[in-house]
Write an enzyme that holds these catalytic residues in place. Structure first.
Site, PDB file in Angstrom:
ATOM      1  N   GLY A 123      46.410  52.857  58.615  1.00 37.64           N
ATOM      2  CA  GLY A 123      46.559  51.622  59.340  1.00 37.64           C
ATOM      3  C   GLY A 123      48.240  51.791  60.017  1.00 37.64           C
ATOM      4  N   ASP A 124      49.056  50.447  60.698  1.00 36.97           N
ATOM      5  CA  ASP A 124      49.426  50.523  60.989  1.00 36.97           C
ATOM      6  C   ASP A 124      50.664  50.965  60.236  1.00 36.97           C
ATOM      7  OD1 ASP A 124      49.404  48.013  59.682  1.00 36.97           O
ATOM      8  OD2 ASP A 124      51.535  47.486  59.926  1.00 36.97           O
ATOM      9  N   GLY A 125      50.577  50.880  59.133  1.00 35.29           N
ATOM     10  CA  GLY A 125      51.718  51.543  58.429  1.00 35.29           C
ATOM     11  C   GLY A 125      51.961  53.107  58.490  1.00 35.29           C
ATOM     12  N   ILE A 132      40.642  48.426  57.285  1.00 39.36           N
ATOM     13  CA  ILE A 132      39.713  47.737  57.286  1.00 39.36           C
ATOM     14  C   ILE A 132      39.563  46.349  57.774  1.00 39.36           C
ATOM     15  CG2 ILE A 132      38.022  48.426  55.181  1.00 39.36           C
ATOM     16  CD1 ILE A 132      39.402  45.957  53.405  1.00 39.36           C
ATOM     17  N   ASP A 187      43.702  45.325  62.013  1.00 37.24           N
ATOM     18  CA  ASP A 187      44.821  44.567  62.865  1.00 37.24           C
ATOM     19  C   ASP A 187      45.718  45.489  63.159  1.00 37.24           C
ATOM     20  OD1 ASP A 187      45.584  46.115  60.429  1.00 37.24           O
ATOM     21  OD2 ASP A 187      47.121  44.493  59.588  1.00 37.24           O
ATOM     22  N   ARG A 216      27.084  23.041  46.202  1.00 33.96           N
ATOM     23  CA  ARG A 216      28.616  23.120  45.539  1.00 33.96           C
ATOM     24  C   ARG A 216      29.075  23.624  46.906  1.00 33.96           C
ATOM     25  NH1 ARG A 216      27.522  26.469  39.923  1.00 33.96           N
ATOM     26  NH2 ARG A 216      28.275  24.788  38.998  1.00 33.96           N
ATOM     27  N   MET A 219      39.421  40.389  52.109  1.00 34.54           N
ATOM     28  CA  MET A 219      40.271  41.018  52.135  1.00 34.54           C
ATOM     29  C   MET A 219      41.451  41.150  53.554  1.00 34.54           C
ATOM     30  SD  MET A 219      40.623  44.137  50.624  1.00 34.54           S
ATOM     31  CE  MET A 219      41.579  44.694  48.954  1.00 34.54           C
ATOM     32  N   ARG A 257      34.216  26.224  43.509  1.00 33.98           N
ATOM     33  CA  ARG A 257      34.157  27.560  42.719  1.00 33.98           C
ATOM     34  C   ARG A 257      34.932  28.878  43.554  1.00 33.98           C
ATOM     35  NH1 ARG A 257      32.394  24.522  39.225  1.00 33.98           N
ATOM     36  NH2 ARG A 257      30.492  23.923  38.278  1.00 33.98           N
ATOM     37  N   HIS A 272      38.648  44.579  46.652  1.00 38.59           N
ATOM     38  CA  HIS A 272      38.098  45.857  46.838  1.00 38.59           C
ATOM     39  C   HIS A 272      36.899  46.209  46.904  1.00 38.59           C
ATOM     40  CE1 HIS A 272      42.128  45.596  45.658  1.00 38.59           C
ATOM     41  NE2 HIS A 272      42.313  47.063  46.491  1.00 38.59           N
ATOM     42  N   ARG A 313      36.264  47.128  50.445  1.00 34.74           N
ATOM     43  CA  ARG A 313      37.054  48.295  51.072  1.00 34.74           C
ATOM     44  C   ARG A 313      35.923  50.087  49.985  1.00 34.74           C
ATOM     45  NH1 ARG A 313      42.873  48.521  49.799  1.00 34.74           N
ATOM     46  NH2 ARG A 313      42.767  50.607  49.064  1.00 34.74           N
TER      47      ARG A 313
HETATM   48  O1  F6P Z   1      43.677  48.322  53.691  1.00 33.10           O
HETATM   49  C1  F6P Z   1      44.202  47.145  53.934  1.00 33.10           C
HETATM   50  C2  F6P Z   1      43.607  46.166  52.553  1.00 33.10           C
HETATM   51  O2  F6P Z   1      42.895  46.372  51.883  1.00 33.10           O
HETATM   52  C3  F6P Z   1      44.127  44.909  52.980  1.00 33.10           C
HETATM   53  O3  F6P Z   1      43.265  44.131  52.917  1.00 33.10           O
HETATM   54  C4  F6P Z   1      45.109  44.741  51.624  1.00 33.10           C
HETATM   55  O4  F6P Z   1      45.880  43.189  51.062  1.00 33.10           O
HETATM   56  C5  F6P Z   1      45.584  45.295  51.283  1.00 33.10           C
HETATM   57  O5  F6P Z   1      44.874  46.475  51.764  1.00 33.10           O
HETATM   58  C6  F6P Z   1      45.131  45.238  49.116  1.00 33.10           C
HETATM   59  O6  F6P Z   1      45.906  47.396  49.036  1.00 33.10           O
HETATM   60  P1  F6P Z   1      46.508  47.529  47.849  1.00 33.10           P
HETATM   61  O7  F6P Z   1      44.737  48.122  47.830  1.00 33.10           O
HETATM   62  O8  F6P Z   1      47.009  48.288  47.834  1.00 33.10           O
HETATM   63  O9  F6P Z   1      46.477  46.469  46.303  1.00 33.10           O
END
Ligand code: F6P
Length: 332
Positions: free
Chosen positions: A114-116, A139, A142, A175, A182, A256, A262, A265
Protein backbone atom coordinates in the site's frame (compact mmCIF):
# COMPACT_ATOMS: atom_id res chain seq x y z
CA UNK A 1 -10.35 -6.02 -20.59
CA UNK A 2 -7.26 -3.98 -19.93
CA UNK A 3 -5.08 -2.09 -22.40
CA UNK A 4 -1.31 -2.44 -22.00
CA UNK A 5 1.37 0.19 -22.67
CA UNK A 6 3.89 -0.50 -25.44
CA UNK A 7 7.45 -0.62 -24.13
CA UNK A 8 10.84 -1.17 -25.71
CA UNK A 9 13.25 -3.41 -23.91
CA UNK A 10 16.52 -1.51 -23.47
CA UNK A 11 18.06 -2.99 -20.36
CA UNK A 12 19.63 -6.37 -19.73
CA UNK A 13 18.77 -7.59 -16.26
CA UNK A 14 19.93 -10.78 -14.60
CA UNK A 15 18.72 -10.59 -11.01
CA UNK A 16 15.84 -8.81 -9.32
CA UNK A 17 14.05 -9.20 -5.97
CA UNK A 18 10.47 -8.91 -4.78
CA UNK A 19 8.86 -8.33 -1.39
CA UNK A 20 5.34 -7.89 -0.04
CA UNK A 21 4.79 -5.28 2.66
CA UNK A 22 2.06 -3.83 4.90
CA UNK A 23 -1.33 -5.48 5.27
CA UNK A 24 -1.53 -8.57 3.07
CA UNK A 25 -4.07 -8.61 0.25
CA UNK A 26 -5.60 -11.57 -1.64
CA UNK A 27 -3.88 -11.73 -5.03
CA UNK A 28 -0.37 -10.91 -3.80
CA UNK A 29 0.61 -14.52 -4.51
CA UNK A 30 -0.69 -14.24 -8.07
CA UNK A 31 1.52 -11.16 -8.59
CA UNK A 32 4.59 -12.96 -7.19
CA UNK A 33 3.94 -15.95 -9.46
CA UNK A 34 3.55 -13.72 -12.52
CA UNK A 35 6.73 -11.81 -11.73
CA UNK A 36 8.77 -14.99 -11.27
CA UNK A 37 7.43 -16.68 -14.39
CA UNK A 38 7.59 -13.61 -16.65
CA UNK A 39 11.12 -13.03 -15.32
CA UNK A 40 12.11 -16.60 -16.00
CA UNK A 41 10.85 -16.30 -19.63
CA UNK A 42 13.27 -13.38 -20.04
CA UNK A 43 16.17 -15.14 -18.36
CA UNK A 44 15.90 -13.02 -15.21
CA UNK A 45 16.45 -14.68 -11.84
CA UNK A 46 13.90 -13.52 -9.25
CA UNK A 47 14.68 -13.55 -5.52
CA UNK A 48 12.02 -13.48 -2.80
CA UNK A 49 12.58 -11.28 0.24
CA UNK A 50 10.72 -12.73 3.24
CA UNK A 51 8.84 -10.63 5.86
CA UNK A 52 8.79 -7.39 3.88
CA UNK A 53 11.35 -4.65 4.48
CA UNK A 54 12.46 -6.37 7.71
CA UNK A 55 13.63 -9.34 5.63
CA UNK A 56 15.45 -6.96 3.31
CA UNK A 57 17.32 -5.38 6.22
CA UNK A 58 18.13 -8.76 7.74
CA UNK A 59 19.02 -10.37 4.42
CA UNK A 60 16.29 -13.04 4.39
CA UNK A 61 16.50 -13.33 0.60
CA UNK A 62 16.09 -16.60 -1.30
CA UNK A 63 15.82 -17.57 -4.98
CA UNK A 64 12.35 -18.30 -6.37
CA UNK A 65 12.03 -20.76 -9.24
CA UNK A 66 9.13 -21.20 -11.62
CA UNK A 67 8.29 -24.44 -9.80
CA UNK A 68 8.42 -22.83 -6.36
CA UNK A 69 5.51 -20.54 -7.25
CA UNK A 70 3.28 -23.37 -8.50
CA UNK A 71 -0.14 -23.69 -6.86
CA UNK A 72 -0.16 -20.29 -5.17
CA UNK A 73 -2.26 -18.41 -7.77
CA UNK A 74 -5.49 -19.21 -5.95
CA UNK A 75 -4.25 -18.70 -2.39
CA UNK A 76 -4.86 -15.68 -0.16
CA UNK A 77 -2.11 -14.17 1.98
CA UNK A 78 1.44 -13.91 0.70
CA UNK A 79 3.92 -16.76 0.43
CA UNK A 80 6.69 -14.20 1.09
CA UNK A 81 5.03 -13.11 4.38
CA UNK A 82 4.58 -9.45 5.20
CA UNK A 83 5.14 -6.94 7.96
CA UNK A 84 5.05 -3.26 8.77
CA UNK A 85 8.71 -2.33 9.30
CA UNK A 86 9.11 0.76 11.52
CA UNK A 87 12.91 0.55 11.20
CA UNK A 88 12.75 1.25 7.48
CA UNK A 89 11.79 4.86 8.28
CA UNK A 90 15.48 5.52 9.01
CA UNK A 91 17.82 6.44 6.10
CA UNK A 92 20.73 4.46 7.64
CA UNK A 93 18.59 1.31 7.63
CA UNK A 94 17.68 1.87 3.99
CA UNK A 95 21.39 2.22 3.10
CA UNK A 96 22.09 -1.07 4.87
CA UNK A 97 19.25 -2.70 2.92
CA UNK A 98 20.76 -1.52 -0.39
CA UNK A 99 24.06 -3.10 0.63
CA UNK A 100 22.30 -6.44 1.15
CA UNK A 101 21.00 -6.36 -2.42
CA UNK A 102 24.33 -5.25 -3.91
CA UNK A 103 26.15 -8.05 -2.10
CA UNK A 104 23.88 -10.48 -3.96
CA UNK A 105 24.25 -8.66 -7.30
CA UNK A 106 20.53 -7.90 -7.33
CA UNK A 107 19.82 -5.01 -9.69
CA UNK A 108 16.20 -4.01 -9.00
CA UNK A 109 13.50 -4.31 -6.36
CA UNK A 110 9.75 -4.82 -6.80
CA UNK A 111 7.58 -3.85 -3.82
CA UNK A 112 3.96 -5.02 -3.57
CA UNK A 113 1.99 -3.09 -0.95
CA UNK A 114 0.00 0.00 0.00
CA UNK A 115 0.95 3.67 0.17
CA UNK A 116 3.19 3.34 3.25
CA UNK A 117 5.17 0.52 1.62
CA UNK A 118 5.52 2.32 -1.69
CA UNK A 119 6.63 5.48 0.11
CA UNK A 120 9.41 3.35 1.63
CA UNK A 121 10.24 2.08 -1.87
CA UNK A 122 10.43 5.63 -3.23
CA UNK A 123 12.78 6.83 -0.46
CA UNK A 124 14.91 3.73 -0.99
CA UNK A 125 15.21 4.54 -4.70
CA UNK A 126 15.95 8.23 -4.11
CA UNK A 127 18.66 7.62 -1.54
CA UNK A 128 20.39 4.57 -2.99
CA UNK A 129 19.73 4.92 -6.73
CA UNK A 130 18.36 1.37 -6.77
CA UNK A 131 15.79 0.63 -9.51
CA UNK A 132 12.37 0.17 -7.89
CA UNK A 133 8.89 -0.69 -9.17
CA UNK A 134 5.79 -0.51 -6.94
CA UNK A 135 2.71 -2.67 -7.39
CA UNK A 136 -0.48 -1.53 -5.61
CA UNK A 137 -1.54 -4.25 -3.18
CA UNK A 138 -4.02 -3.23 -0.51
CA UNK A 139 -7.61 -4.20 0.19
CA UNK A 140 -8.33 -0.53 1.01
CA UNK A 141 -7.87 0.61 -2.63
CA UNK A 142 -6.96 4.06 -1.32
CA UNK A 143 -3.83 4.70 -3.37
CA UNK A 144 -3.53 7.91 -5.33
CA UNK A 145 -2.92 7.35 -9.05
CA UNK A 146 -4.69 4.02 -9.47
CA UNK A 147 -8.36 3.12 -9.59
CA UNK A 148 -7.76 -0.46 -8.53
CA UNK A 149 -5.41 -2.39 -6.30
CA UNK A 150 -4.78 -6.07 -5.68
CA UNK A 151 -7.15 -7.46 -3.03
CA UNK A 152 -9.86 -4.81 -3.14
CA UNK A 153 -12.33 -6.81 -5.22
CA UNK A 154 -11.86 -9.89 -3.02
CA UNK A 155 -12.33 -7.88 0.19
CA UNK A 156 -15.52 -6.30 -1.16
CA UNK A 157 -16.91 -9.71 -2.09
CA UNK A 158 -15.97 -11.18 1.30
CA UNK A 159 -17.74 -8.31 3.05
CA UNK A 160 -20.70 -8.70 0.73
CA UNK A 161 -21.01 -12.38 1.45
CA UNK A 162 -21.17 -11.57 5.18
CA UNK A 163 -23.70 -8.78 4.63
CA UNK A 164 -25.95 -11.15 2.65
CA UNK A 165 -25.85 -13.67 5.52
CA UNK A 166 -26.56 -10.96 8.08
CA UNK A 167 -29.51 -9.78 6.01
CA UNK A 168 -31.16 -13.20 6.39
CA UNK A 169 -31.04 -13.10 10.18
CA UNK A 170 -31.79 -9.35 10.33
CA UNK A 171 -34.92 -10.01 8.31
CA UNK A 172 -36.01 -12.97 10.46
CA UNK A 173 -35.76 -10.93 13.66
CA UNK A 174 -36.71 -7.48 12.28
CA UNK A 175 -33.37 -6.20 13.52
CA UNK A 176 -30.96 -3.37 12.98
CA UNK A 177 -27.37 -4.45 12.25
CA UNK A 178 -24.24 -2.34 12.24
CA UNK A 179 -21.68 -4.10 10.03
CA UNK A 180 -18.13 -2.80 10.32
CA UNK A 181 -15.82 -3.32 7.35
CA UNK A 182 -12.10 -2.56 7.10
CA UNK A 183 -10.70 0.86 6.26
CA UNK A 184 -9.21 2.84 9.12
CA UNK A 185 -8.91 5.91 6.94
CA UNK A 186 -10.68 4.90 3.79
CA UNK A 187 -14.26 4.27 2.74
CA UNK A 188 -13.91 2.36 -0.52
CA UNK A 189 -14.79 -1.11 0.82
CA UNK A 190 -17.71 0.33 2.80
CA UNK A 191 -19.11 2.19 -0.21
CA UNK A 192 -18.82 -0.73 -2.61
CA UNK A 193 -20.02 -3.47 -0.22
CA UNK A 194 -22.71 -1.16 1.16
CA UNK A 195 -24.26 -0.44 -2.23
CA UNK A 196 -23.95 -4.06 -3.40
CA UNK A 197 -25.40 -5.32 -0.10
CA UNK A 198 -28.34 -2.91 -0.03
CA UNK A 199 -27.23 -1.07 3.12
CA UNK A 200 -29.57 1.65 4.22
CA UNK A 201 -26.71 3.90 5.28
CA UNK A 202 -22.97 3.85 4.66
CA UNK A 203 -20.70 5.61 7.12
CA UNK A 204 -17.14 6.36 6.06
CA UNK A 205 -14.22 8.14 7.78
CA UNK A 206 -13.92 11.90 7.24
CA UNK A 207 -17.50 12.22 6.05
CA UNK A 208 -19.61 12.17 9.20
CA UNK A 209 -23.38 11.79 9.13
CA UNK A 210 -25.14 13.49 12.08
CA UNK A 211 -26.52 11.07 14.67
CA UNK A 212 -29.98 12.66 14.23
CA UNK A 213 -29.85 11.92 10.49
CA UNK A 214 -29.10 8.25 11.23
CA UNK A 215 -32.07 8.05 13.64
CA UNK A 216 -34.35 9.87 11.18
CA UNK A 217 -33.37 7.44 8.45
CA UNK A 218 -34.10 4.41 10.65
CA UNK A 219 -37.44 5.86 11.79
CA UNK A 220 -38.43 6.65 8.22
CA UNK A 221 -37.64 3.09 7.17
CA UNK A 222 -39.89 1.74 9.91
CA UNK A 223 -42.68 4.09 8.80
CA UNK A 224 -42.22 2.77 5.27
CA UNK A 225 -42.74 -0.76 6.60
CA UNK A 226 -39.12 -1.82 6.51
CA UNK A 227 -38.48 -3.66 9.76
CA UNK A 228 -34.84 -4.64 9.37
CA UNK A 229 -31.92 -2.40 8.48
CA UNK A 230 -28.23 -2.74 7.78
CA UNK A 231 -25.79 0.12 8.24
CA UNK A 232 -22.31 -0.48 6.80
CA UNK A 233 -19.56 1.36 8.64
CA UNK A 234 -15.91 1.73 7.65
CA UNK A 235 -13.71 0.93 10.63
CA UNK A 236 -12.45 4.51 11.19
CA UNK A 237 -11.01 5.24 14.60
CA UNK A 238 -11.02 2.32 17.09
CA UNK A 239 -14.36 1.67 18.83
CA UNK A 240 -16.37 3.82 16.43
CA UNK A 241 -19.05 1.25 15.63
CA UNK A 242 -19.52 0.12 19.23
CA UNK A 243 -19.91 3.74 20.36
CA UNK A 244 -22.61 4.29 17.75
CA UNK A 245 -24.36 1.12 18.95
CA UNK A 246 -24.40 2.42 22.56
CA UNK A 247 -25.81 5.76 21.43
CA UNK A 248 -28.54 4.03 19.45
CA UNK A 249 -29.39 1.85 22.45
CA UNK A 250 -29.79 4.98 24.57
CA UNK A 251 -32.40 6.11 22.05
CA UNK A 252 -34.34 2.85 22.32
CA UNK A 253 -32.99 1.00 19.26
CA UNK A 254 -31.68 -2.55 19.65
CA UNK A 255 -28.74 -2.75 17.27
CA UNK A 256 -26.53 -5.80 16.80
CA UNK A 257 -22.89 -5.22 15.90
CA UNK A 258 -20.87 -7.40 13.52
CA UNK A 259 -17.21 -6.50 12.97
CA UNK A 260 -15.85 -8.31 9.91
CA UNK A 261 -12.23 -7.33 10.61
CA UNK A 262 -9.44 -9.45 9.20
CA UNK A 263 -11.78 -11.95 7.53
CA UNK A 264 -11.66 -9.43 4.66
CA UNK A 265 -7.90 -9.78 4.30
CA UNK A 266 -7.89 -13.57 3.83
CA UNK A 267 -9.40 -16.08 1.46
CA UNK A 268 -8.95 -17.00 -2.18
CA UNK A 269 -8.61 -14.02 -4.50
CA UNK A 270 -11.46 -13.41 -6.92
CA UNK A 271 -10.93 -13.93 -10.65
CA UNK A 272 -10.67 -10.16 -11.04
CA UNK A 273 -7.85 -9.89 -8.49
CA UNK A 274 -5.98 -12.85 -9.99
CA UNK A 275 -6.06 -11.27 -13.46
CA UNK A 276 -5.10 -7.83 -12.14
CA UNK A 277 -2.23 -9.25 -10.09
CA UNK A 278 -0.99 -11.44 -12.96
CA UNK A 279 -0.92 -8.45 -15.32
CA UNK A 280 0.85 -6.19 -12.81
CA UNK A 281 3.41 -8.84 -11.87
CA UNK A 282 4.33 -9.47 -15.52
CA UNK A 283 4.36 -5.73 -16.26
CA UNK A 284 6.92 -5.12 -13.54
CA UNK A 285 9.38 -7.18 -15.62
CA UNK A 286 8.65 -5.33 -18.89
CA UNK A 287 8.95 -1.94 -17.17
CA UNK A 288 12.28 -2.82 -15.56
CA UNK A 289 13.55 -4.07 -18.94
CA UNK A 290 12.51 -0.75 -20.47
CA UNK A 291 14.61 1.05 -17.86
CA UNK A 292 11.58 2.43 -15.99
CA UNK A 293 12.01 2.93 -12.24
CA UNK A 294 10.57 4.81 -9.25
CA UNK A 295 7.00 4.29 -10.47
CA UNK A 296 3.87 2.50 -9.33
CA UNK A 297 2.10 0.39 -11.94
CA UNK A 298 -1.48 1.58 -12.02
CA UNK A 299 -4.90 1.21 -13.62
CA UNK A 300 -6.60 4.29 -15.02
CA UNK A 301 -9.73 3.91 -17.15
CA UNK A 302 -9.01 0.24 -17.87
CA UNK A 303 -5.54 1.11 -19.12
CA UNK A 304 -2.34 0.10 -17.40
CA UNK A 305 0.06 2.93 -16.81
CA UNK A 306 2.99 3.89 -14.61
CA UNK A 307 2.74 6.77 -12.14
CA UNK A 308 5.85 8.32 -10.53
CA UNK A 309 6.03 7.18 -6.90
CA UNK A 310 6.56 10.82 -5.94
CA UNK A 311 2.94 11.48 -6.96
CA UNK A 312 1.31 8.74 -4.90
CA UNK A 313 2.71 9.36 -1.44
CA UNK A 314 -0.58 10.60 0.07
CA UNK A 315 -3.50 8.11 0.15
CA UNK A 316 -6.69 9.18 -1.62
CA UNK A 317 -9.86 9.47 0.38
CA UNK A 318 -13.32 8.38 -0.71
CA UNK A 319 -15.09 11.47 -1.93
CA UNK A 320 -17.93 10.14 -4.01
CA UNK A 321 -20.89 11.54 -2.07
CA UNK A 322 -23.23 10.44 -4.87
CA UNK A 323 -22.47 6.78 -4.05
CA UNK A 324 -23.32 7.34 -0.38
CA UNK A 325 -26.55 9.13 -1.27
CA UNK A 326 -27.45 6.30 -3.63
CA UNK A 327 -27.66 3.90 -0.68
CA UNK A 328 -30.24 6.13 1.00
CA UNK A 329 -32.17 6.62 -2.22
CA UNK A 330 -32.44 2.86 -2.79
CA UNK A 331 -33.29 1.83 0.74
CA UNK A 332 -37.03 1.55 0.00
O1 F6P B 1 -4.19 -3.34 4.93
C1 F6P B 1 -5.14 -2.36 5.15
C2 F6P B 1 -5.84 -2.63 6.47
O2 F6P B 1 -6.48 -3.91 6.41
C3 F6P B 1 -6.83 -1.56 6.85
O3 F6P B 1 -8.09 -1.68 6.24
C4 F6P B 1 -6.89 -1.75 8.35
O4 F6P B 1 -7.29 -0.57 8.95
C5 F6P B 1 -5.47 -2.13 8.70
O5 F6P B 1 -4.91 -2.68 7.53
C6 F6P B 1 -5.35 -3.12 9.81
O6 F6P B 1 -3.99 -3.36 10.05
P1 F6P B 1 -3.42 -4.51 10.97
O7 F6P B 1 -3.61 -5.82 10.26
O8 F6P B 1 -1.97 -4.17 11.11
O9 F6P B 1 -4.18 -4.46 12.24
Amino acid sequence: MYRFPKLNSTKNLSRIAVLTSGGDAPGMNAAIRALVRAGSEEGIEVFGIYHGFSGLVEGDIRPLSSASVANILHRGGTCLKSDRCAEFHYPAVRMKAAERLREMAIEALVVIGGDGSLTGAHLFQQETGFAVIGIPGTIDNDMTGTEDSIGFDTAVNTALDAIDRIRDTANSHDRLFLVEVMGRNSGFIAAQAGIAGGAELILIPNSPIAFETICDSLDQSRLNGRLSSIIVIAEGEPGRTQRLAYKLEEQGYEPRVCILGHTQRGGAPTGHDRVLASCLGAMAISHLQAGVSDVMLAVQRNTFTAVPLQQILQPRSFEDQAMLQLARKLRG
